[in-house]
Design an enzyme around this catalytic site. Structure first.
Site, mmCIF file in Angstrom:
data_model
loop_
_atom_site.group_PDB
_atom_site.id
_atom_site.type_symbol
_atom_site.label_atom_id
_atom_site.label_comp_id
_atom_site.label_asym_id
_atom_site.label_seq_id
_atom_site.Cartn_x
_atom_site.Cartn_y
_atom_site.Cartn_z
ATOM 1 N N GLY A 93 34.701 29.776 -10.567
ATOM 2 C CA GLY A 93 33.302 30.135 -10.420
ATOM 3 C C GLY A 93 33.089 30.411 -8.950
ATOM 4 N N GLY A 95 33.235 29.474 -5.805
ATOM 5 C CA GLY A 95 33.776 28.280 -5.175
ATOM 6 C C GLY A 95 33.607 28.211 -3.678
ATOM 7 N N ARG A 96 33.411 29.359 -3.021
ATOM 8 C CA ARG A 96 33.145 29.342 -1.576
ATOM 9 C C ARG A 96 32.112 30.408 -1.217
ATOM 10 N NH1 ARG A 96 38.187 32.045 1.740
ATOM 11 N NH2 ARG A 96 38.750 33.683 0.270
ATOM 12 N N LYS A 116 30.604 34.641 1.405
ATOM 13 C CA LYS A 116 31.995 34.223 1.333
ATOM 14 C C LYS A 116 32.233 33.266 2.495
ATOM 15 C CE LYS A 116 36.609 36.308 0.803
ATOM 16 N NZ LYS A 116 37.329 37.617 0.782
ATOM 17 N N ASP A 128 38.033 24.055 0.557
ATOM 18 C CA ASP A 128 37.035 23.625 1.526
ATOM 19 C C ASP A 128 35.805 24.528 1.550
ATOM 20 O OD1 ASP A 128 37.936 25.907 2.839
ATOM 21 O OD2 ASP A 128 38.924 24.838 4.468
ATOM 22 N N ARG A 182 28.045 39.814 2.034
ATOM 23 C CA ARG A 182 28.325 41.157 1.524
ATOM 24 C C ARG A 182 27.122 41.665 0.732
ATOM 25 N NH1 ARG A 182 32.213 38.397 -2.225
ATOM 26 N NH2 ARG A 182 33.917 39.029 -0.859
ATOM 27 N N ASP A 257 37.995 38.250 -12.771
ATOM 28 C CA ASP A 257 36.850 37.706 -12.040
ATOM 29 C C ASP A 257 36.574 38.485 -10.763
ATOM 30 O OD1 ASP A 257 39.411 36.280 -11.395
ATOM 31 O OD2 ASP A 257 38.204 35.508 -9.750
ATOM 32 N N ASN A 258 37.430 39.466 -10.447
ATOM 33 C CA ASN A 258 37.227 40.311 -9.274
ATOM 34 C C ASN A 258 36.777 41.714 -9.643
ATOM 35 O OD1 ASN A 258 37.874 38.321 -7.452
ATOM 36 N ND2 ASN A 258 39.998 38.924 -7.238
ATOM 37 N N ASP A 267 35.436 41.928 -2.982
ATOM 38 C CA ASP A 267 36.257 40.716 -2.859
ATOM 39 C C ASP A 267 37.660 41.048 -2.343
ATOM 40 O OD1 ASP A 267 36.723 38.084 -2.755
ATOM 41 O OD2 ASP A 267 36.752 37.714 -4.896
#
Length: 468
Positions: A93, A95-96, A116, A128, A182, A257-258, A267
């Protein structure tokens, strides 16, 4: 070619909230030690009415993520799954990154401002939630170059250095950190539909289908909503694949997912431009099987669209969806002819047999790997040799024989008056150039090479648009 943005007033939107809480999780941005502005997109900020922000305001909104006026009150981490190198992963999902804001551009399109490297979310797993400064710099270069070459791509809107030292296993560490914003046409991915299908949420799939039709394709719902959406995505994805080939670009990670539901490229991780026409060229060091190699990108993108079709089976049937998937091949062939002719600067013949002969001749010539892709399209802009070139001997070789014969029947499109066409060499984006730009930033904090490269890329884009 891509649209050159025009000034527009700030028009905030919160359309994503109509989907409801099943599609996202409210999150908070990380509290960064520093916010140092490194790149601000002065081309696209006027198109969404944000060019008037002062530097302090820019840093507050895109480094500290203070909400934009009348926009989303809190960032949203979107939920999705996806196939990663053909293996399904239900644990991913945003995530960053997160969806920070929505607005309208100069054409009235709904656009998203996504991030991002903005911090951890419920989908960060063991990551992280950060972005390396080098990764952010690379995304600036990728999006600027793709836009200039006519690829429908997300735009790097902002890059801010954040003052943290990051540890990474696949590059020298510690390394500098950044947060990137973005601008893109949609934050919804094929993987968003896959997640709903995974949990059997037919109602939510219909809701999301109608949302996408309304906001990205200007259509209403109805019994045939799934088929119409799949048709739109299939055609757009075919055009995306064709534009990658014409640009000589290798995305590197074409997971489901991209792939955005608008099939706008986005991405950027291990991307590269292939110097030569090499079908086996890969961008990611971990793509051992060459799944996403240069020539296999159309196959990979079509496979991802197939996963959307499988997800839509919850609200449709194979008989209704299959004809939409079959649109990919003819649309790809048509789009590839147009994209190659646009880069070459010639008017398409308009006859499949003639234009296919041109494509075969170009591929045959370039596959010999004696002339780089950038040099070839630069030297033959307008369909005729423009002057002396380091590749003159190669152009007289046998592998260019068919091309020299076929191109004689094509007419130039647009003007060659722009001074770019009198330069000694084309603008390119090979890996050694990228590394040299990063080296100056990393060792001397010298950003001049990056800004000079962006300027050169945009000048090339203006020339390819036919401007003088």
């Amino acid at each position: 070619m891509t649209h050159l943005p025009q000034p527009s007033p700030y028009r905030p939107e919160t359309a994503i909230l109509s989907l409801g809480g099943d599609f996202y999780d409210p999150v908070q941005a990380a509290d960064f030690p520093q916010t140092i502005l490194r790149f601000r997109n002065d081309r696209w900020s006027p198109a969404v009415g944000l060019e008037g922000l002062g530097q302090d305001e820019w840093l507050r909104h895109f480094g500290r993520f203070q909400p934009l006026p009348d926009n989303l009150p809190q960032p949203l981490a979107l939920r999705y799954h996806g196939h990663q190198f053909r293996s399904y992963n239900p644990e991913i999902g945003d995530g960053r990154g997160f969806l920070f804001a929505q607005l309208r551009d100069d054409r009235g399109r709904l656009l998203d401002l996504g991030t991002k490297g903005s911090g951890q979310t419920p989908y960060s797993r063991f990551g992280d939630g950060r972005l390396t400064l080098k990764g952010g710099m690379r995304e600036v270069l990728a999006t600027e170059m793709l836009e200039a070459l006519g690829v429908e791509t997300s735009k790097t809107f902002s890059l801010i250095e954040t003052g943290e030292a990051l540890q990474r296993n696949d590059e020298p560490s510690p390394t500098r950190s950044a947060v990137l914003v973005r601008l893109q046409h949609s934050h919804i991915r094929i993987g968003t539909f896959q997640r709903l299908a995974y949990f059997g949420e037919a109602g939510n799939i219909r809701t999301l289908t109608e949302y996408c039709l309304q906001h990205y394709y200007g259509e209403g719902g109805g019994e045939d909503a799934a088929e119409r959406l799949l048709g739109h995505v299939t055609r757009a994805a075919a055009r995306l694949a064709a534009s990658y080939i014409a640009a000589g670009f290798v995305h590197g990670v074409l997971n489901s997912d991209n792939i955005a539901i608008t099939a706008e490229s986005f991405d950027y991780g291990p991307w590269r431009w292939t110097p030569y026409w090499d079908g086996a060229f890969t961008a990611a060091y971990f793509d051992h099987a060459g799944l996403y190699a240069f020539a296999r990108q159309p196959e990979a993108i079509h496979w991802d669209v197939l996963q959307l079709a499988r997800s839509l089976l919850l609200i449709s049937t194979p008989e209704a969806l299959e004809p939409q998937l079959e649109l990919f091949r003819p649309e790809f062939q048509h789009a590839l002819r147009n994209a190659i002719c646009a880069r070459l600067g010639v008017v398409p013949a308009g006859e499949d047999e003639a234009d296919n002969a041109l494509l075969v001749a170009i591929e045959t010539a370039l596959a010999a790997k004696t002339v780089t892709i950038d040099r070839f399209f630069f030297d033959w802009r307008g369909g005729r040799r423009r002057g002396a070139s380091p590749a003159d001997i190669q152009y007289e070789a046998g592998e260019f024989g068919s091309f020299r014969e076929v191109i004689e029947t094509y007419e130039p499109a647009g003007s060659l008056a722009h001074p770019y066409w009198s330069d000694e060499a084309p603008v390119s984006m090979h890996i050694e150039e990228v590394e040299a730009i990063w080296s100056r930033i990393d060792q001397e904090d010298d950003w001049s090479a990056l800004y000079a490269k962006v300027g050169a890329i945009r000048r090339m884009g203006e020339a390819m648009q036919g401007g003088a």
